[in-house]
Design an enzyme around this catalytic site. Structure first.
Site, PDB file in Angstrom:
ATOM      1  N   CYS A   1       0.926  -1.144  -0.062  1.00 32.79           N
ATOM      2  CA  CYS A   1       0.045   0.021   0.074  1.00 32.79           C
ATOM      3  C   CYS A   1       0.973   1.249  -0.055  1.00 32.79           C
ATOM      4  O   CYS A   1       1.881   1.242   0.616  1.00 32.79           O
ATOM      5  CB  CYS A   1      -0.825   0.010   1.450  1.00 32.79           C
ATOM      6  SG  CYS A   1      -1.656  -1.467   1.704  1.00 32.79           S
TER       7      CYS A   1
ATOM      8  N   ARG B   1       3.597   0.139  -6.340  1.00 29.19           N
ATOM      9  CA  ARG B   1       3.783  -0.818  -5.182  1.00 29.19           C
ATOM     10  C   ARG B   1       2.585  -1.976  -5.114  1.00 29.19           C
ATOM     11  O   ARG B   1       2.554  -2.775  -4.536  1.00 29.19           O
ATOM     12  CB  ARG B   1       3.686   0.114  -4.036  1.00 29.19           C
ATOM     13  CG  ARG B   1       4.814   0.961  -3.699  1.00 29.19           C
ATOM     14  CD  ARG B   1       4.316   2.296  -2.789  1.00 29.19           C
ATOM     15  NE  ARG B   1       4.421   1.682  -1.262  1.00 29.19           N
ATOM     16  CZ  ARG B   1       5.610   1.634  -0.713  1.00 29.19           C
ATOM     17  NH1 ARG B   1       6.654   2.034  -1.248  1.00 29.19           N
ATOM     18  NH2 ARG B   1       5.540   1.119   0.563  1.00 29.19           N
TER      19      ARG B   1
ATOM     20  N   TRP C   1      -3.631  -2.221  -1.051  1.00 31.10           N
ATOM     21  CA  TRP C   1      -3.336  -3.921  -1.523  1.00 31.10           C
ATOM     22  C   TRP C   1      -3.970  -4.572  -0.148  1.00 31.10           C
ATOM     23  O   TRP C   1      -3.773  -4.774   0.784  1.00 31.10           O
ATOM     24  CB  TRP C   1      -1.947  -4.053  -1.542  1.00 31.10           C
ATOM     25  CG  TRP C   1      -1.592  -5.519  -2.194  1.00 31.10           C
ATOM     26  CD1 TRP C   1      -1.837  -5.688  -3.493  1.00 31.10           C
ATOM     27  CD2 TRP C   1      -1.214  -6.596  -1.692  1.00 31.10           C
ATOM     28  NE1 TRP C   1      -1.274  -6.982  -3.827  1.00 31.10           N
ATOM     29  CE2 TRP C   1      -0.844  -7.545  -2.337  1.00 31.10           C
ATOM     30  CE3 TRP C   1      -0.810  -6.739  -0.364  1.00 31.10           C
ATOM     31  CZ2 TRP C   1      -0.374  -8.767  -2.199  1.00 31.10           C
ATOM     32  CZ3 TRP C   1      -0.012  -8.163  -0.016  1.00 31.10           C
ATOM     33  CH2 TRP C   1      -0.010  -9.034  -0.900  1.00 31.10           C
TER      34      TRP C   1
ATOM     35  N   ASN D   1      -0.667   1.578   6.332  1.00 30.67           N
ATOM     36  CA  ASN D   1       0.040   0.399   5.340  1.00 30.67           C
ATOM     37  C   ASN D   1       0.484  -0.770   6.593  1.00 30.67           C
ATOM     38  O   ASN D   1       0.961  -0.478   7.772  1.00 30.67           O
ATOM     39  CB  ASN D   1       1.440   0.870   4.845  1.00 30.67           C
ATOM     40  CG  ASN D   1       1.151   1.676   3.746  1.00 30.67           C
ATOM     41  OD1 ASN D   1       0.157   1.898   3.278  1.00 30.67           O
ATOM     42  ND2 ASN D   1       2.206   2.410   3.022  1.00 30.67           N
ATOM     43  N   GLY D   2       0.607  -1.861   6.164  1.00 33.41           N
ATOM     44  CA  GLY D   2       0.916  -3.028   7.323  1.00 33.41           C
ATOM     45  C   GLY D   2      -0.315  -3.929   7.562  1.00 33.41           C
ATOM     46  O   GLY D   2      -1.370  -3.889   7.146  1.00 33.41           O
TER      47      GLY D   2
ATOM     48  N   GLU E   1      14.510 -18.037 -11.574  1.00 32.98           N
ATOM     49  CA  GLU E   1      13.965 -16.418 -11.863  1.00 32.98           C
ATOM     50  C   GLU E   1      13.228 -16.635 -13.177  1.00 32.98           C
ATOM     51  O   GLU E   1      12.181 -15.883 -13.074  1.00 32.98           O
ATOM     52  CB  GLU E   1      15.208 -15.832 -12.059  1.00 32.98           C
ATOM     53  CG  GLU E   1      15.081 -14.566 -12.507  1.00 32.98           C
ATOM     54  CD  GLU E   1      14.064 -13.473 -11.530  1.00 32.98           C
ATOM     55  OE1 GLU E   1      13.814 -12.529 -12.126  1.00 32.98           O
ATOM     56  OE2 GLU E   1      13.684 -13.952 -10.499  1.00 32.98           O
TER      57      GLU E   1
ATOM     58  N   LYS F   1       9.442 -15.206 -13.426  1.00 33.22           N
ATOM     59  CA  LYS F   1       8.854 -14.133 -14.274  1.00 33.22           C
ATOM     60  C   LYS F   1       7.821 -14.410 -14.864  1.00 33.22           C
ATOM     61  O   LYS F   1       6.908 -13.613 -15.090  1.00 33.22           O
ATOM     62  CB  LYS F   1       9.990 -13.520 -14.906  1.00 33.22           C
ATOM     63  CG  LYS F   1      11.305 -12.877 -14.426  1.00 33.22           C
ATOM     64  CD  LYS F   1      10.680 -11.392 -14.097  1.00 33.22           C
ATOM     65  CE  LYS F   1      11.427 -10.611 -13.100  1.00 33.22           C
ATOM     66  NZ  LYS F   1      11.347 -11.306 -11.897  1.00 33.22           N
TER      67      LYS F   1
ATOM     68  N   GLU G   1       4.718 -14.583 -12.775  1.00 37.73           N
ATOM     69  CA  GLU G   1       4.341 -13.308 -12.212  1.00 37.73           C
ATOM     70  C   GLU G   1       3.510 -12.537 -13.058  1.00 37.73           C
ATOM     71  O   GLU G   1       2.419 -12.013 -12.800  1.00 37.73           O
ATOM     72  CB  GLU G   1       5.673 -12.678 -11.737  1.00 37.73           C
ATOM     73  CG  GLU G   1       6.308 -12.733 -10.463  1.00 37.73           C
ATOM     74  CD  GLU G   1       7.585 -12.125 -10.428  1.00 37.73           C
ATOM     75  OE1 GLU G   1       7.560 -11.584  -9.130  1.00 37.73           O
ATOM     76  OE2 GLU G   1       8.386 -11.722 -11.268  1.00 37.73           O
TER      77      GLU G   1
ATOM     78  N   HIS H   1      14.405 -36.988 -11.853  1.00 32.92           N
ATOM     79  CA  HIS H   1      13.954 -37.404 -10.462  1.00 32.92           C
ATOM     80  C   HIS H   1      12.610 -36.875 -10.218  1.00 32.92           C
ATOM     81  O   HIS H   1      12.086 -36.646  -9.282  1.00 32.92           O
ATOM     82  CB  HIS H   1      14.911 -36.691  -9.571  1.00 32.92           C
ATOM     83  CG  HIS H   1      16.297 -37.674  -9.557  1.00 32.92           C
ATOM     84  ND1 HIS H   1      16.610 -38.546  -9.056  1.00 32.92           N
ATOM     85  CD2 HIS H   1      17.503 -37.105 -10.304  1.00 32.92           C
ATOM     86  CE1 HIS H   1      17.835 -38.877  -9.300  1.00 32.92           C
ATOM     87  NE2 HIS H   1      18.314 -37.931 -10.010  1.00 32.92           N
TER      88      HIS H   1
ATOM     89  N   LYS I   1       5.178  -4.615  -5.041  1.00 33.19           N
ATOM     90  CA  LYS I   1       6.504  -4.389  -5.213  1.00 33.19           C
ATOM     91  C   LYS I   1       7.200  -4.534  -4.133  1.00 33.19           C
ATOM     92  O   LYS I   1       8.147  -4.933  -3.975  1.00 33.19           O
ATOM     93  CB  LYS I   1       6.643  -2.743  -5.989  1.00 33.19           C
ATOM     94  CG  LYS I   1       8.047  -2.637  -6.277  1.00 33.19           C
ATOM     95  CD  LYS I   1       8.624  -3.267  -7.435  1.00 33.19           C
ATOM     96  CE  LYS I   1      10.104  -3.209  -7.881  1.00 33.19           C
ATOM     97  NZ  LYS I   1      10.466  -4.130  -8.752  1.00 33.19           N
TER      98      LYS I   1
END
Length: 607
Positions: free
Chosen positions: A2, A27, A74, A98-99, A479, A483, A486, A502, A602
């Site tokens: 947020c 964010r 958020w 925020n939080g 990574e 990506k 995401e 395996h 973010k």
């Protein structure tokens, strides 16, 4: 996460609040709102979804107040609806947050027992109701907030506006960042300096536990005990305040293409290009005496640490353990007094990484922070800070921050090897020369973009994608899969190529694209054998390699992406670019929100 903004201005502030919130869009958020004082009375305008929805509402019901707070939310508690959007307003208080308030249920039950009614499902409204109750009981706004803050458990940043108080805003932080901006007869508040860019370049950062009483003449800052303290205001570099896509369609594309420039900047900071040596700042500890390195981070930063693990073990002959910060902080990991802990975070505010840093310090470890924001909490609390110098990264999916983390960690690994006598002077010169070539090699890699865009037409039709790599290309495979997940929402997994037999080989069929990251190196032939196993089962191979690798990989591939030949040390930095472009072009074709993918933020400043 947020975003918070606040303005005590000379004129109507609603438009400027929205502009500041727009600079915090990176964010991540799902609703937005502003509150202002209209002739002394609190008025609020909120909207679900993007800021354009809030803007349209403000056009229909404009706010003219000179004092205001704003928020992009958020969702954590309660669905992303207008009802749950911030600011939350009681008869006497407006608050943005925020939080997470961890004990909000107990506090809410206490208030409800006294007859309080709640209009939202959020934990935030509890804070406003508590402050409102203290004011009803006779406290002034400052005393009311001071009484409530110790009762709140969790990580948070808060901003308050009060009925009838046109020249007062109160801010508090515990775990989530807040910056105060100083103007001429005006004051500003933001989650970070980017939000304040259009209004001021003079910023003070609240420390952990601080709260501030802000008027148009300045800010009185208190620490957690209530004592008045001074947090020096500093000029913010102009580059920190630039948020512009330039000629690119998305911030992510812009940031991918910025990598040759920003990584040159990073290497320029850590390398003496004349002497071909690494030049780190003075260390508060002796690297020659350490016997173990712990690396901890989250998400993409974790994969940067995983690549660095190979470098530290090879160049410095040090044992390294790399761990997810959300696990590291709770596992009671034994840490020896002769070890160091490296924490990696783009924002420098990642909650789990910050907690891991604090755990390491409690265990007597020396700590190194690799961060992109040198004024962040992690940077301030670490024994040593190595800034990555990537500049503001607006796209939620990390690109240039990742490669700059790799550049910084590579320099630290080489320096450590030199200090410990593992690397000779000639070894250092050779490795530095290889790093000096990276910006050019990245520029060459970006030329693959049209080819990758064409490839993305096939990938966009896939339901699952597998990424394979060995050595430092294994974390890069992780990574790459991250990506793609995401920003395109296609399921993807990264594996060490040697693990194929395996388990993952069971997934291979003629519909499965398999991205193999395999520059020609000492283990190239091993990776080729894994590709042959994929080909035998009809898998569609996308080989990312160099010309020698392409010539020697006698395996049918759907596509070969050929990069320049380069030393193995720097391949993760350069090969990251086609991996990023694969995800980017696939997501664009699928029509997703590339810069702000769903459900993601973010900076993750809560657990």
């Amino acid at each position: 996460m947020c975003g918070i903004v606040g303005i005590l201005g000379k004129d109507a502030v609603a438009d400027n609040l929205v502009e500041a919130l727009r600079r915090l869009e990176y964010r991540g958020y799902d609703s937005a709102g502003v509150a202002t004082l209209e002739q002394g009375h609190l008025a609020v305008c909120r909207a679900e979804g993007k800021l354009k929805n809030l803007t349209h509402k403000l056009l229909r019901q404009p706010l003219s107040g000179r004092s205001g707070i704003g928020h992009t939310r958020w969702a954590t508690h309660g669905k992303p609806t207008e009802r749950n959007a911030h600011p939350h307003v009681t008869p006497r208080v407006a608050v943005v947050h925020n939080g997470i308030i961890e004990n909000f249920r107990e506090l809410k039950a206490e208030l409800e027992a006294e007859g309080a009614c709640f209009l939202s499902d959020t934990d935030t409204e509890v804070v406003g109701q508590l402050v409102d109750r203290e004011i009803v009981r006779g406290k002034d706004p400052v005393a009311a907030v001071e009484a409530v803050l110790p009762r709140l458990k969790g990580a948070f940043a808060l901003a308050f506006l009060f009925e009838g108080e046109d020249d007062l805003m109160i801010a508090a932080r515990r775990g989530s960042p807040l910056a105060i901006g100083y103007g001429a007869g005006e004051m500003f508040l933001g989650s970070d300096a980017i939000a304040l860019g259009p209004f001021t370049d003079l910023v003070a950062y609240l420390e952990e536990g601080d709260w501030a009483v802000i008027t148009r003449t300045g800010a009185e800052i208190h620490d957690e005990s209530g004592a008045v303290v001074v947090r020096p205001a500093q000029k913010v570099p102009p580059g920190t305040l630039l948020v512009d896509k330039g000629n690119h369609r998305h911030f992510m594309a812009k940031e991918i293409y910025e990598q040759p420039e920003v990584i040159a900047h990073t290497f320029g900071h850590y390398l003496d290009l004349t002497r071909e040596t690494v030049t780190l700042p003075d260390l508060p500890f002796d690297l020659a005496e350490i016997d173990h390195i712990s690396i901890t981070a989250c998400g993409t930063a974790l994969f940067a640490g995983s690549i660095a693990e190979y470098w530290f073990e090879r160049f410095a002959r040090l044992p390294v353990s790399t761990d997810i910060a959300s696990e590291f902080r709770y596992r009671d990991t034994p840490l020896g007094k002769n070890g160091i802990t490296i924490v990696i975070s783009q924002s420098g505010e990642t909650a789990d990484t910050l907690a891991s840093l604090r755990y390491a310090r409690e265990c007597g470890q020396k700590t190194v922070a690799v961060v992109n924001v040198p004024t962040s909490t992690i940077a301030r609390e670490a024994d040593m800070v190595l800034p990555t110098l990537a500049g503001p990264e607006i796209g939620v999916a990390s690109t240039k921050a990742f490669t700059c983390q790799l550049a910084t960690l590579a320099c630290l690994a080489v320096h450590t090897g030199r200090v410990r006598g593992v690397l000779s002077e000639d070894d250092e010169h050779r490795l530095v020369r290889a790093m000096m070539e990276v910006p050019r090699l990245m520029t060459e890699a970006l030329k693959l973009s049209p080819e990758i865009e064409a490839l993305a037409r096939t990938l966009s039709k896939a339901r699952d994608v597998l990424y394979l790599g060995r050595g430092t290309n294994y974390p890069l495979a992780l990574e790459g899969a991250l990506k793609l997940k995401e920003i395109s929402y296609i399921h993807a997994e990264g594996y060490a190529a040697g693990e194929l037999k395996h388990g993952p080989i069971a997934l291979i069929d003629e519909t499965m694209p398999v991205v193999v990251i395999a520059p020609f190196d000492r283990i190239f032939e091993k990776t080729v054998s894994n590709m042959e196993e994929v080909a035998a089962r009809g898998g569609r191979i996308i080989l990312v390699t160099d010309q020698r690798g392409a010539d020697l990989a006698h395996v049918e591939a759907m596509q070969k992406l050929i990069l320049p030949e380069m030393p193995a040390t720097v391949t993760p930095m350069v090969y990251a670019l086609p991996v990023q472009l694969i995800a980017y072009h696939t997501a664009v074709l699928m029509g997703t929100d590339v810069d702000q993918p769903r459900n993601l933020a973010k900076s993750v400043t809560v657990e």
